[in-house]
Design a protein around this motif. Structure first.
Motif, PDB file in Angstrom:
ATOM      1  N   ASP A 244       0.728  -1.103   0.066  1.00  0.00           N
ATOM      2  CA  ASP A 244       0.037  -0.056  -0.012  1.00  0.00           C
ATOM      3  C   ASP A 244       0.943   1.250  -0.006  1.00  0.00           C
ATOM      4  O   ASP A 244       0.517   2.426  -0.591  1.00  0.00           O
ATOM      5  N   GLN A 245       2.059   1.204   0.784  1.00  0.00           N
ATOM      6  CA  GLN A 245       2.760   2.440   0.723  1.00  0.00           C
ATOM      7  C   GLN A 245       3.577   2.694  -0.658  1.00  0.00           C
ATOM      8  O   GLN A 245       4.207   3.546  -0.661  1.00  0.00           O
ATOM      9  N   LEU A 246       3.963   1.459  -1.022  1.00  0.00           N
ATOM     10  CA  LEU A 246       4.946   1.391  -2.217  1.00  0.00           C
ATOM     11  C   LEU A 246       4.772   2.509  -3.289  1.00  0.00           C
ATOM     12  O   LEU A 246       5.564   3.296  -3.722  1.00  0.00           O
ATOM     13  N   PRO A 247       3.506   2.808  -3.832  1.00  0.00           N
ATOM     14  CA  PRO A 247       3.146   3.843  -4.719  1.00  0.00           C
ATOM     15  C   PRO A 247       3.776   5.204  -4.351  1.00  0.00           C
ATOM     16  O   PRO A 247       3.775   6.187  -5.046  1.00  0.00           O
ATOM     17  N   ARG A 248       3.815   5.381  -3.006  1.00  0.00           N
ATOM     18  CA  ARG A 248       3.979   6.790  -2.566  1.00  0.00           C
ATOM     19  C   ARG A 248       5.434   7.069  -2.492  1.00  0.00           C
ATOM     20  O   ARG A 248       6.055   8.086  -1.840  1.00  0.00           O
ATOM     21  N   LEU A 249       6.347   5.870  -3.018  1.00  0.00           N
ATOM     22  CA  LEU A 249       7.792   6.150  -2.636  1.00  0.00           C
ATOM     23  C   LEU A 249       8.359   7.159  -3.196  1.00  0.00           C
ATOM     24  O   LEU A 249       9.314   8.058  -2.738  1.00  0.00           O
TER      25      LEU A 249
END
Length: 304
Positions: A244-249
């Motif tokens: 879930d957090q990966l696209p915000r990297l």
């Protein structure tokens, strides 16, 4: 038929002895003051490995900054604020062999191991370039002149281990004659980088374009097995939070701080305002930061 290596000359022995002596002196000067410090970076590795060893059910909660800050305060010290975001759950494997040691002892061992990985990586690099391996040892003291390397030691970061794995991939691709064992070694190193720090993913498509099928296959198998085994220990929840957090990297405001030392952080610092992490950008153009980051990545990929 391989010939036996030539015996060392007196000059080579003197240079090697001088390099080792200088390396010990530099390590004592730069590493010893940091052996008992509590800093960002290392404390995150220590805490997540501690969670994996003693309370694996809490690993999903570790992605919450407030929860993780409390864990740092409870286990090590409240004086350091650290987060565990956009990192794979398997990063918790990094310090797993050391979590039974107190923080200070684990950190001292970690710094020594990092130094050994730095030397080993340089020697692999020399061997890959068909140079005598001792050239890597001779070059090791010079790396202390490079500020990012000193910062890696000061913060107890894992980048020298990643450096070693990257050199191992490079060595496996260039060693002659190449064989299946070289593909296996390169794939193992590439897969470990992916699951430990989501690192060197840009190499995967490059290797596919270069028809290094077996290297990529071994890397995928390595990463897949580590993830599968981790599911038996920690379950699916931490992986769901991570994905879930990966696209915000590339857009997380905390990545604008200079500690990241990346193209993304530089461009966010220049063009993306954030009240906490970047209150004074050069100009507020966050879309430009995203576009330039993508442009630099694609250009670098194309040139490579």
């Amino acid at each position: 038929m391989n010939s036996s290596p030539a015996p060392w000359t007196k000059r080579q022995i003197i240079i090697t002895a001088a390099a080792i002596t200088l390396l010990i002196a530099l390590a004592w000067f730069y590493l010893r003051p940091h052996a008992r410090q509590v800093t960002h970076g290392f404390v995150a590795y220590y805490i997540v490995s501690h969670i994996l060893a003693f309370s694996p059910g809490d690993l999903a909660a570790a992605y919450d900054p407030t929860w993780f800050a409390a864990a740092v305060a409870r286990t090590v010290t409240p004086a350091v604020q650290e987060v565990f975001t956009v990192q794979p759950p398997t990063m918790s494997l990094l310090l797993l062999p050391l979590v039974w040691l107190p923080h200070d002892a684990a950190r001292a061992v970690w710094l020594g191991v990092s130094l050994l990985f730095m030397i080993a990586g340089l020697m692999l690099l020399a061997d890959a370039l068909a140079l005598p391996r001792r050239w890597g040892l001779w070059a090791a003291p010079l790396l202390f002149a490079f500020l990012p390397v000193r910062e890696v030691f000061r913060m107890g970061q894992a980048y020298l281990i990643l450096f070693f794995l990257l050199c191992l991939v490079f060595w496996s691709l260039l060693r002659q004659p190449r064989g299946r064992n070289a593909d296996l070694v390169g794939g193992l190193a590439l897969g470990l980088m992916a699951v430990l720090k989501t690192a060197a993913l840009w190499l995967w498509p490059l290797l596919l374009i270069g028809r290094q099928w077996r290297v990529v296959a071994w890397a995928a198998l390595t990463a897949g097995l580590v993830v599968l085994v981790s599911l038996l220990r920690i379950g699916l929840a931490p992986w769901q939070v991570y994905l879930d957090q990966l696209p915000r990297l590339a857009s997380m405001p905390e990545r604008s701080v200079t500690a990241y030392q990346t193209v993304t952080s530089l461009l966010l610092q220049l063009f993306a305002y954030d009240v906490r992490f970047n209150p004074a950008p050069a100009v507020q153009w966050p879309a430009l930061a995203a576009a330039l980051t993508l442009a630099v990545q694609l250009t670098t990929f194309g040139l490579t």
